[in-house]
Design an enzyme around this catalytic site. Sequence first.
Site, PDB file in Angstrom:
ATOM      1  N   LEU A  46      38.835  37.811  40.354  1.00 39.91           N
ATOM      2  CA  LEU A  46      40.151  37.462  40.100  1.00 39.91           C
ATOM      3  C   LEU A  46      39.998  36.338  38.966  1.00 39.91           C
ATOM      4  O   LEU A  46      38.880  35.340  39.047  1.00 39.91           O
ATOM      5  CB  LEU A  46      40.887  36.690  41.232  1.00 39.91           C
ATOM      6  N   ASP A  47      40.737  36.078  38.202  1.00 36.12           N
ATOM      7  CA  ASP A  47      40.816  35.266  36.924  1.00 36.12           C
ATOM      8  C   ASP A  47      41.010  33.845  37.801  1.00 36.12           C
ATOM      9  O   ASP A  47      41.513  33.758  38.704  1.00 36.12           O
ATOM     10  CB  ASP A  47      41.931  35.226  35.833  1.00 36.12           C
ATOM     11  N   LYS A  48      40.605  32.769  36.979  1.00 40.31           N
ATOM     12  CA  LYS A  48      40.402  31.436  37.624  1.00 40.31           C
ATOM     13  C   LYS A  48      41.878  30.953  37.867  1.00 40.31           C
ATOM     14  O   LYS A  48      41.938  30.167  38.977  1.00 40.31           O
ATOM     15  CB  LYS A  48      39.886  30.516  36.324  1.00 40.31           C
TER      16      LYS A  48
END
Length: 236
Positions: free
Chosen positions: A102-104
């Site tokens: 998952l993106d930051k």
Amino acid sequence: MERLDKLLASQGMLSRREVRELIAAGRVTVEGGVEKRPERKVSGQETIAVDGLPVTVQKTLTLMLHKPRGYVSAARDARDKTVLELVPPQYRRKGLFPAGRLDKDTTGLMILTDDGALAHEILAPKRHVPKRYRVTVDLPLTEEMVTRFAEGIALKDGMCRPARLEILSEHTGIVTLQEGRYHQIKRMFGCCGVAVTALHRLSMGALALDEALAPGECRPITAEEQALLRQQRVPE
């Protein structure tokens, strides 16, 4: 072979300190005999009991994590905090890693595991395990976007598989993907002229995020949940 206290603590019931206290109190038996040495080497195949209750040793550990913003999906990173830093001491194991990314700045369901076979099953491109996300955008969602998502959108790295966009409100919707390309949802909406302002993963396969988990919290998944994770059906 590993230490008795470490093995018991790895099962997620108690911390290592609590396990040592139980051992010192004579409440742990190995092969029917009281064992007061926390450093005793065991394989996990022995008959181990705590207060007379048998302990079923799980060779692998899989955790459900409610990922908060600000953490990267990696086992280690030189600059940013990683999702493994959210794992409490009693669940920390050598080899634990995030199964998927998952993106930051993306929140929601993540799976952490040391079970390579399970991770491969979840992530194998040929399985197309569906993943559902709640998305918020800066401009109104339209039926044209719903149609474009259903037809597949051409990105620089190729055509996306058809995806489902459900409109919940003017700026909020649910997106279901059958694949997991880099920044895929943000890029797909970018092709429609809108920007994603918030993204939250709700489910992977038929496994939904436990709403009782606060951001940053995790827990072992149950056998039933692991079976759901292996299913490809998306919850209604």
